[in-house]
Write a protein that holds these residues in place. Structure first.
Motif, mmCIF file in Angstrom:
data_model
loop_
_atom_site.group_PDB
_atom_site.id
_atom_site.type_symbol
_atom_site.label_atom_id
_atom_site.label_comp_id
_atom_site.label_asym_id
_atom_site.label_seq_id
_atom_site.Cartn_x
_atom_site.Cartn_y
_atom_site.Cartn_z
ATOM 1 N N ASN A 1 0.812 -1.214 0.000
ATOM 2 C CA ASN A 1 0.000 0.000 0.000
ATOM 3 C C ASN A 1 0.852 1.273 0.000
ATOM 4 O O ASN A 1 0.330 2.353 -0.311
ATOM 5 N N ASP A 2 2.127 1.155 0.355
ATOM 6 C CA ASP A 2 3.041 2.298 0.310
ATOM 7 C C ASP A 2 3.926 2.145 -0.920
ATOM 8 O O ASP A 2 4.786 1.270 -0.965
ATOM 9 N N LEU A 3 3.698 2.982 -1.923
ATOM 10 C CA LEU A 3 4.377 2.815 -3.212
ATOM 11 C C LEU A 3 5.884 2.981 -3.083
ATOM 12 O O LEU A 3 6.648 2.211 -3.682
ATOM 13 N N ALA A 4 6.347 3.969 -2.316
ATOM 14 C CA ALA A 4 7.783 4.208 -2.184
ATOM 15 C C ALA A 4 8.468 2.995 -1.557
ATOM 16 O O ALA A 4 9.525 2.537 -2.026
ATOM 17 N N SER A 5 7.881 2.444 -0.502
ATOM 18 C CA SER A 5 8.463 1.266 0.157
ATOM 19 C C SER A 5 8.415 0.055 -0.782
ATOM 20 O O SER A 5 9.338 -0.777 -0.791
ATOM 21 N N LEU A 6 7.343 -0.014 -1.551
ATOM 22 C CA LEU A 6 7.192 -1.145 -2.472
ATOM 23 C C LEU A 6 8.265 -1.110 -3.562
ATOM 24 O O LEU A 6 8.853 -2.149 -3.892
ATOM 25 N N ILE A 7 8.539 0.072 -4.085
ATOM 26 C CA ILE A 7 9.577 0.210 -5.110
ATOM 27 C C ILE A 7 10.932 -0.191 -4.541
ATOM 28 O O ILE A 7 11.722 -0.894 -5.185
ATOM 29 N N THR A 8 11.216 0.234 -3.305
ATOM 30 C CA THR A 8 12.482 -0.132 -2.660
ATOM 31 C C THR A 8 12.585 -1.637 -2.483
ATOM 32 O O THR A 8 13.630 -2.249 -2.730
ATOM 33 N N SER A 9 11.480 -2.268 -2.087
ATOM 34 C CA SER A 9 11.463 -3.724 -1.910
ATOM 35 C C SER A 9 11.725 -4.442 -3.226
ATOM 36 O O SER A 9 12.473 -5.422 -3.279
ATOM 37 N N VAL A 10 11.116 -3.953 -4.303
ATOM 38 C CA VAL A 10 11.299 -4.577 -5.618
ATOM 39 C C VAL A 10 12.755 -4.450 -6.069
ATOM 40 O O VAL A 10 13.339 -5.394 -6.614
ATOM 41 N N GLN A 11 13.354 -3.299 -5.842
ATOM 42 C CA GLN A 11 14.761 -3.113 -6.217
ATOM 43 C C GLN A 11 15.675 -4.058 -5.439
ATOM 44 O O GLN A 11 16.646 -4.595 -5.983
ATOM 45 N N GLU A 12 15.361 -4.262 -4.165
ATOM 46 C CA GLU A 12 16.146 -5.197 -3.359
ATOM 47 C C GLU A 12 15.985 -6.631 -3.874
ATOM 48 O O GLU A 12 16.951 -7.409 -3.908
ATOM 49 N N LYS A 13 14.775 -6.964 -4.293
ATOM 50 C CA LYS A 13 14.548 -8.311 -4.837
ATOM 51 C C LYS A 13 15.230 -8.488 -6.192
ATOM 52 O O LYS A 13 15.690 -9.583 -6.523
ATOM 53 N N ASN A 14 15.278 -7.408 -6.975
ATOM 54 C CA ASN A 14 16.057 -7.457 -8.216
ATOM 55 C C ASN A 14 17.500 -7.827 -7.927
ATOM 56 O O ASN A 14 18.109 -8.658 -8.609
ATOM 57 N N THR A 15 18.047 -7.188 -6.905
ATOM 58 C CA THR A 15 19.432 -7.470 -6.499
ATOM 59 C C THR A 15 19.586 -8.928 -6.089
ATOM 60 O O THR A 15 20.593 -9.577 -6.409
ATOM 61 N N SER A 16 18.584 -9.469 -5.389
ATOM 62 C CA SER A 16 18.640 -10.866 -4.957
ATOM 63 C C SER A 16 18.586 -11.822 -6.147
ATOM 64 O O SER A 16 19.287 -12.842 -6.178
ATOM 65 N N VAL A 17 17.756 -11.484 -7.134
ATOM 66 C CA VAL A 17 17.665 -12.329 -8.330
ATOM 67 C C VAL A 17 18.989 -12.326 -9.089
ATOM 68 O O VAL A 17 19.472 -13.369 -9.538
ATOM 69 N N GLN B 1 -12.834 -0.864 -2.703
ATOM 70 C CA GLN B 1 -12.949 -1.875 -1.671
ATOM 71 C C GLN B 1 -12.631 -3.242 -2.271
ATOM 72 O O GLN B 1 -12.521 -3.409 -3.480
ATOM 73 N N GLY B 2 -12.507 -4.238 -1.403
ATOM 74 C CA GLY B 2 -12.360 -5.613 -1.858
ATOM 75 C C GLY B 2 -10.948 -6.048 -2.167
ATOM 76 O O GLY B 2 -10.741 -7.147 -2.685
ATOM 77 N N PHE B 3 -9.947 -5.255 -1.863
ATOM 78 C CA PHE B 3 -8.576 -5.710 -2.073
ATOM 79 C C PHE B 3 -7.716 -5.294 -0.879
ATOM 80 O O PHE B 3 -7.967 -4.279 -0.231
ATOM 81 N N LYS B 4 -6.705 -6.116 -0.625
ATOM 82 C CA LYS B 4 -5.838 -5.893 0.539
ATOM 83 C C LYS B 4 -4.753 -4.876 0.240
ATOM 84 O O LYS B 4 -4.424 -4.041 1.087
ATOM 85 N N PHE B 5 -4.158 -4.979 -0.985
ATOM 86 C CA PHE B 5 -3.057 -4.088 -1.356
ATOM 87 C C PHE B 5 -3.462 -3.231 -2.553
ATOM 88 O O PHE B 5 -4.025 -3.734 -3.534
ATOM 89 N N ARG B 6 -3.166 -1.961 -2.453
ATOM 90 C CA ARG B 6 -3.511 -1.028 -3.525
ATOM 91 C C ARG B 6 -2.581 -1.172 -4.728
ATOM 92 O O ARG B 6 -3.039 -1.163 -5.866
ATOM 93 N N TYR B 7 -1.276 -1.315 -4.469
ATOM 94 C CA TYR B 7 -0.292 -1.303 -5.552
ATOM 95 C C TYR B 7 0.289 -2.699 -5.792
ATOM 96 O O TYR B 7 0.533 -3.460 -4.853
ATOM 97 N N THR B 8 0.512 -2.987 -7.065
ATOM 98 C CA THR B 8 1.256 -4.174 -7.462
ATOM 99 C C THR B 8 2.347 -3.741 -8.436
ATOM 100 O O THR B 8 2.069 -2.995 -9.384
ATOM 101 N N VAL B 9 3.556 -4.188 -8.186
ATOM 102 C CA VAL B 9 4.690 -3.847 -9.062
ATOM 103 C C VAL B 9 5.231 -5.124 -9.684
ATOM 104 O O VAL B 9 5.521 -6.095 -8.979
ATOM 105 N N GLU B 10 5.346 -5.128 -11.003
ATOM 106 C CA GLU B 10 5.945 -6.245 -11.732
ATOM 107 C C GLU B 10 7.328 -5.823 -12.228
ATOM 108 O O GLU B 10 7.480 -4.753 -12.817
ATOM 109 N N SER B 11 8.305 -6.667 -11.974
ATOM 110 C CA SER B 11 9.681 -6.388 -12.384
ATOM 111 C C SER B 11 10.172 -7.493 -13.315
ATOM 112 O O SER B 11 9.800 -8.668 -13.152
ATOM 113 N N SER B 12 10.973 -7.118 -14.291
ATOM 114 C CA SER B 12 11.450 -8.106 -15.265
ATOM 115 C C SER B 12 12.953 -8.023 -15.450
ATOM 116 O O SER B 12 13.539 -6.941 -15.430
#
Length: 239
Positions: A67-83, A116-127
């Protein structure tokens, strides 16, 4: 004098008849020879060869939600590094790895959202993408993707536009031998036909090389390819 003239006329007439007969025989012989040359048989020769893929394109996509876009982007970048770390651990170099785009989906921005009806507002797909000439490395690493799941990296399912692709790019290296094989097999078929029809196989009248096709040997081993070509050749026949 009149008798001499008649004699000359007779001689000329006989000569013309003989000439016409000879011309007729010559034409008949020529037509028979031409007809003989026109006898032919059309045959096909098949050549197949099993080869290993020499190039692999491996698209890797994962998604994350929050739900926090800035934190979500940071998380995705960290996962990119892990991949990337995972790929390097399995032998891939920097020049084999390409970082692609990141796509953000906002459920509140969709036309039919009711907020309504969803838990998370944002979804980020990384490739990311791997382009390698080592099928062994790709097969080994792709079989161990569960190691990334343990790091909470959720891989997206592969579809037509996002699938592991094995290629064979060295067709020119095997073309000459395959064409030769296809031609030899076509000649064997033509020779059998000529023998069965009590004829002699002559020279090639025309030849057409078919299109080369490359396909998976079977659905379970897409990294093993089958190369195929069919040549069509027409041979003259003679008695």
């Amino acid at each position: 004098m009149i008798q001499t003239s008649r004699l000359n006329s007779i001689v000329i007439g006989i000569s013309l008849v003989i000439g016409l007969i000879g011309l007729g025989l010559s034409i008949k012989s020529g037509l028979l020879a031409f007809k003989s040359l026109e006898r032919s048989v059309i045959v096909k020769g098949l050549a197949e060869q099993v080869v290993d893929a020499d190039t692999v394109i491996w698209p890797i996509k994962f998604s994350d939600a929050g739900n926090d876009l800035a934190s979500l982007i940071t998380s995705v970048q960290e996962k990119n590094t892990s991949v990337i770390a995972f790929l390097k651990l399995h032998g891939f170099d920097d020049d084999e790895i390409t970082i692609g785009t990141q796509t953000v989906h906002d459920k509140l921005a969709t036309e039919y959202s009711n907020n309504q009806g969803f838990k998370f507002r944002y979804t980020v797909e990384s490739s990311l993408s791997v382009y390698s000439h080592s099928t062994a490395k790709v097969l080994n690493a792709s079989s161990k993707m569960s190691e990334l799941a343990k790091q909470n990296i959720v891989m997206l399912r592969q579809d037509y536009n996002n699938r592991l692709e094995f290629l064979f790019t060295k067709l020119n290296d095997i073309k000459p031998q395959m064409v030769q094989t296809a031609t030899q097999k076509a000649r064997e078929v033509a020779q059998k036909f000529a023998s069965d029809s009590k004829s002699k196989l002559g020279k090639i009248k025309s030849a057409k090389q078919g299109q080369f096709t490359i396909s998976d040997r079977d659905s379970n081993t897409p990294h093993i390819k089958k190369v195929r070509v069919v040549s069509t050749i027409e041979y003259y026949l003679s008695d």
